[in-house]
Design an enzyme around this catalytic site. Sequence first.
Site, PDB file in Angstrom:
ATOM      1  N   SER A  19       1.804 -32.811 -13.869  1.00 17.94           N
ATOM      2  CA  SER A  19       2.765 -33.603 -14.738  1.00 17.94           C
ATOM      3  C   SER A  19       1.953 -34.665 -15.254  1.00 17.94           C
ATOM      4  O   SER A  19       1.312 -35.497 -14.732  1.00 17.94           O
ATOM      5  CB  SER A  19       3.715 -34.140 -13.623  1.00 17.94           C
ATOM      6  OG  SER A  19       4.506 -34.862 -14.506  1.00 17.94           O
ATOM      7  N   GLY A  54       9.349 -41.075   1.795  1.00 17.89           N
ATOM      8  CA  GLY A  54       7.836 -40.316   1.857  1.00 17.89           C
ATOM      9  C   GLY A  54       7.025 -40.072   0.404  1.00 17.89           C
ATOM     10  O   GLY A  54       5.910 -39.698   0.469  1.00 17.89           O
ATOM     11  N   HIS A  85       4.741 -35.595 -23.172  1.00 14.03           N
ATOM     12  CA  HIS A  85       4.893 -35.267 -21.801  1.00 14.03           C
ATOM     13  C   HIS A  85       4.794 -33.951 -21.503  1.00 14.03           C
ATOM     14  O   HIS A  85       5.267 -33.233 -22.206  1.00 14.03           O
ATOM     15  CB  HIS A  85       6.448 -35.933 -21.261  1.00 14.03           C
ATOM     16  CG  HIS A  85       6.887 -35.219 -20.119  1.00 14.03           C
ATOM     17  ND1 HIS A  85       7.854 -34.161 -20.101  1.00 14.03           N
ATOM     18  CD2 HIS A  85       6.449 -34.977 -18.879  1.00 14.03           C
ATOM     19  CE1 HIS A  85       7.957 -33.528 -18.813  1.00 14.03           C
ATOM     20  NE2 HIS A  85       7.330 -34.243 -17.891  1.00 14.03           N
TER      21      HIS A  85
END
Lengths: 443, 443
Positions: free
Chosen positions: B233, B400, B247
């Site tokens: 990503s 997390g 992106h």
Amino acid sequence: MALRLGRLGSGPCWRAARGGGCRQLCAWSARGTSARVCRPPGTAGTLLCRGLGHSPSAGGGAWLGTGLAAALAGLTGLAAAAFGHVQRAEMVPKSSVARSPSPGRREDEDDLARRCSTFMTSPVTDLHELRRRPEDMKTKMELLIMETQAQVCRALAQVDGVADFSVDRWERKEGGGGITCVLQDGRVFEKAGVSVSVVHGNLSEDAAKQMRSRGKVLKMKDGKLPFTAMGVSSVIHPKNPHAPTMHFNYRYFEVEEVDGNKHWWFGGGCDLSPTYLNQEDAVHFHRTLKEACDQHGPDIYPKFKKWCDDYFHIVHRGERRGIGGIFFDDLNSPSKEEAFHLVQTCAKAVVPSYIPIVRKHCDDSFTPQEKMWQQLRRGRYVEFNLLYDRGTKFGLFTPGSRIESILMSLPLTARWEYMHSPPENSKEAEILKVLRNPRDWVH
Amino acid sequence: MALRLGRLGSGPCWRAARGGGCRQLCAWSARGTSARVCRPPGTAGTLLCRGLGHSPSAGGGAWLGTGLAAALAGLTGLAAAAFGHVQRAEMVPKSSVARSPSPGRREDEDDLARRCSTFMTSPVTDLHELRRRPEDMKTKMELLIMETQAQVCRALAQVDGVADFSVDRWERKEGGGGITCVLQDGRVFEKAGVSVSVVHGNLSEDAAKQMRSRGKVLKMKDGKLPFTAMGVSSVIHPKNPHAPTMHFNYRYFEVEEVDGNKHWWFGGGCDLSPTYLNQEDAVHFHRTLKEACDQHGPDIYPKFKKWCDDYFHIVHRGERRGIGGIFFDDLNSPSKEEAFHLVQTCAKAVVPSYIPIVRKHCDDSFTPQEKMWQQLRRGRYVEFNLLYDRGTKFGLFTPGSRIESILMSLPLTARWEYMHSPPENSKEAEILKVLRNPRDWVH
């Protein structure tokens, strides 16, 4: 076409503005500095008032209205972002009484008119209507939020000394409207917005469902639930990294069930987000709010203080947005009058809790590093507002919201650095510690 | 303690770094410029590699994993934001093969090792394991995303010519980990992040429910559903307002039901967000992506192009985030191999679709007004990512998650002005028109 209105009780100036007498001064500037006109005596800042003559556009009146001050401030039928400034500049003629006292009529003939003359502009609700129901809580609260808006704007303009408030009046197709005041890129303030909204109509089924999930089961008729909601909402971002950001809002909600049963409640709060910790400021801010709350009971401040720390929590960062203050919602006891008086006392505490702090620090010297840390904290502010704030999110996802009023809470500038972490024992680490473990400031 | 690793096939440099031979060069700078070390021949940019030796902290393995590239990039057990740099700087020793070829061992003895030597650092999965299952899609995809990360980082570093990529290796307590590469405040780039993650474990019931809502009903055993998810990503924000933001992400997901039934799918896309419209750039970008898609069928580009316009929609603004590109999700046909080849072709198209554009514009002259408009568009980028992007939101709300990897997509700086609206017929109004009404660029 922008029409200028004077303010601070300048009735004749209103008339002149409506006549278009100073149109050449009214071009609105994105930088907020070219519109400085009509400086009334006794105030350093001046105001540009723009009304919105366009009919509200987008449909949808779904409205949650509980604890959602930003939505309150932003909800209208006008999708303002889609219009250019020229298009937004027509004045909405609503009440000849409010805006143009008859020649010869003396202000002291009418307490209400005199009170309204101190506002940023005339109230959202027609003066005839307000005069008709002086004891109704809707009247009392609308006057309180208009008054609070004016007090805060006046105090901020005086501190800034240079920049102007733009004053936008907008209408909501489904009922009501609002007044959004913004000072941008001033001497002291990067961005300061104080918005009032007074909206009414029918809650949609979706919105009523939201209320059920908050413990209220409301009986609707034909999928409708008449409601009134009003509030004042504000975020103040100073330029100097030693002058903290402040946010407050106070709101009132009424809803009527099919059997005529009425529910009402108040919500609100006021909180401080400093870039650097200043013990004295934190104590002053909290003590001022505590003194206000204490007038109405010893348990109020501790309860609202904790509520504030819990609400303004940037969960994914494990940080609070700031050093807190007070926050409350669903307040409907011990009586409507007593709850209103608490809200009134809290609203009156905004200026004394904050203005001395910003005045004290607005000319502090600072380093580029301090400015950068402020910008990083601004980034966290954006994260909270866009990811967690119920009002902002609800407002943005509700068709017909006034996006610009909702997002006036965002800072002018913000910054995100990958893996930024201040050195141990630095001033930046000091405030982070407080943001991670809220402190008791007044005991 | 930061340990430096060379890159671009510099095996000996890795060894030296592990030995701590150049620790003095390894202090990490928030500005990203003090870490310029070990410049290999043939590249202008250089890289600092930091490993994370800390055990992951926060618990929770809930993971949606469908169409959520940012979550993929950010999910780990390490709440990195809570640690200072010094604390994050231990290297994770995982595979002696990956990081320290035996003396005398020739690289050409091992194609896999040679391929890996071109990566930013060794893959997330141990080389023994990758070598054991060369035909497994998990192996193929991990090598593809590592390769894509290296290709893109290398191309960006060459264009920037000055700033460094920091390379963070992180582990996820529940299984897997990732490698996050960020170049910040360079000559050409304001912020450029390329992150790989390879995570596995058990989907929680909540995550599995999310998948049901996407049309997949999965049979769990004891509330567990084994899964593997991996992806690359990236978000690239150049400084020059005439060089667009880009992106991309490509991801792969596998899940195994209690009866042994396996599901798999790919997702991904690549899109451009210019500050100003440049017709030639837009055509080049879309044409390059179309040529990639066309290798796999004539219907793919039109479908993915529309999907992209629909996905990157800032609904409350009525604007797209940029001028689009391609976007797809849940791709599990015609076969695993063919779907992989499409993803591979698309991933290879990233550099040729974007780098020529940024190279062309990175030294364009610009005005302060143009820079300001870029900053306002950056603000919109933040709004999309925090309010709408499924991956960002899911990642942030999952205990997390590695927050810093998720939020590397945010620009270094952004701006919000109240009621900003560009003049009619301006260059700013021109791009807004396209953002409100996506165009067909290649027909």
